[in-house]
Write a protein that holds these residues in place. Structure first.
Motif, PDB file in Angstrom:
ATOM      1  N   ASN A  78       1.234   4.015  -2.995  1.00 34.71           N
ATOM      2  CA  ASN A  78       0.985   5.447  -2.795  1.00 34.71           C
ATOM      3  C   ASN A  78       2.197   6.289  -3.183  1.00 34.71           C
ATOM      4  O   ASN A  78       2.054   7.369  -3.751  1.00 34.71           O
ATOM      5  CB  ASN A  78       0.576   5.718  -1.346  1.00 34.71           C
TER       6      ASN A  78
ATOM      7  N   ASN B  49      -3.723   3.097  -3.979  1.00 36.48           N
ATOM      8  CA  ASN B  49      -4.314   1.840  -3.510  1.00 36.48           C
ATOM      9  C   ASN B  49      -4.367   0.815  -4.640  1.00 36.48           C
ATOM     10  O   ASN B  49      -4.080  -0.362  -4.427  1.00 36.48           O
ATOM     11  CB  ASN B  49      -5.722   2.089  -2.980  1.00 36.48           C
TER      12      ASN B  49
ATOM     13  N   GLY C 194      -0.838  -0.376  -5.441  1.00 38.53           N
ATOM     14  CA  GLY C 194      -0.409  -1.297  -4.390  1.00 38.53           C
ATOM     15  C   GLY C 194      -1.034  -2.669  -4.530  1.00 38.53           C
ATOM     16  O   GLY C 194      -0.365  -3.695  -4.347  1.00 38.53           O
TER      17      GLY C 194
ATOM     18  N   TRP D  67       0.838  -1.200   0.000  1.00 38.72           N
ATOM     19  CA  TRP D  67       0.000   0.000   0.000  1.00 38.72           C
ATOM     20  C   TRP D  67       0.877   1.256   0.000  1.00 38.72           C
ATOM     21  O   TRP D  67       0.634   2.185  -0.759  1.00 38.72           O
ATOM     22  CB  TRP D  67      -0.910  -0.022   1.222  1.00 38.72           C
TER      23      TRP D  67
END
Length: 123
Positions: free
Chosen positions: A15, A28, A31, A11
């Protein structure tokens, strides 16, 4: 704990990449794609991530509470645009159903034709 570490690591990396690339794609999403690739390439074992993923999925309803509060806070804006919201929801649902149905029919037709050609070829 290790599974949660990997989920949060991907994550964070997603980002960071999103910020570096101008934010055109949500971090998101990046990720999740990176975590999926790591799982497919066996860099991360699914057994490691599974308990944390099950826990997060079980608590997913809790994550929607802030969005629900935001909707309740802006109910006037929603009421002012209710017809536009309803019409766009109905139209987009019908369009999605039509496109999905036509796509299924086309793919099904191709599969049947391939099957018929295979039967003729074998005979």
């Amino acid at each position: 704990m290790t599974g949660l570490f990997f989920i949060l690591l991907f994550w964070l990396v997603g980002n960071a990449l999103s910020l570096l690339t101008g934010g055109y794609v949500s971090g998101n999403i990046i990720g999740m794609i990176l975590l999926f690739a790591a799982l497919c390439l066996h860099w991360v074992k699914a057994e490691t991530v599974r308990p944390a993923a099950k826990f997060l999925l079980g608590a997913m309803a809790l994550f929607f509470v802030p969005y629900g509060v935001g909707l309740m806070d802006s109910y006037r804006v929603i009421l002012e645009n209710l017809w536009a919201i309803v019409v766009s929801g109905i139209v987009s649902t019908i369009l999605v159903l039509l496109v999905a149905g036509k796509t299924f029919q086309s793919l099904n037709r191709r599969a049947r034709l391939r099957h018929i050609k295979q039967i003729r070829h074998d005979a």
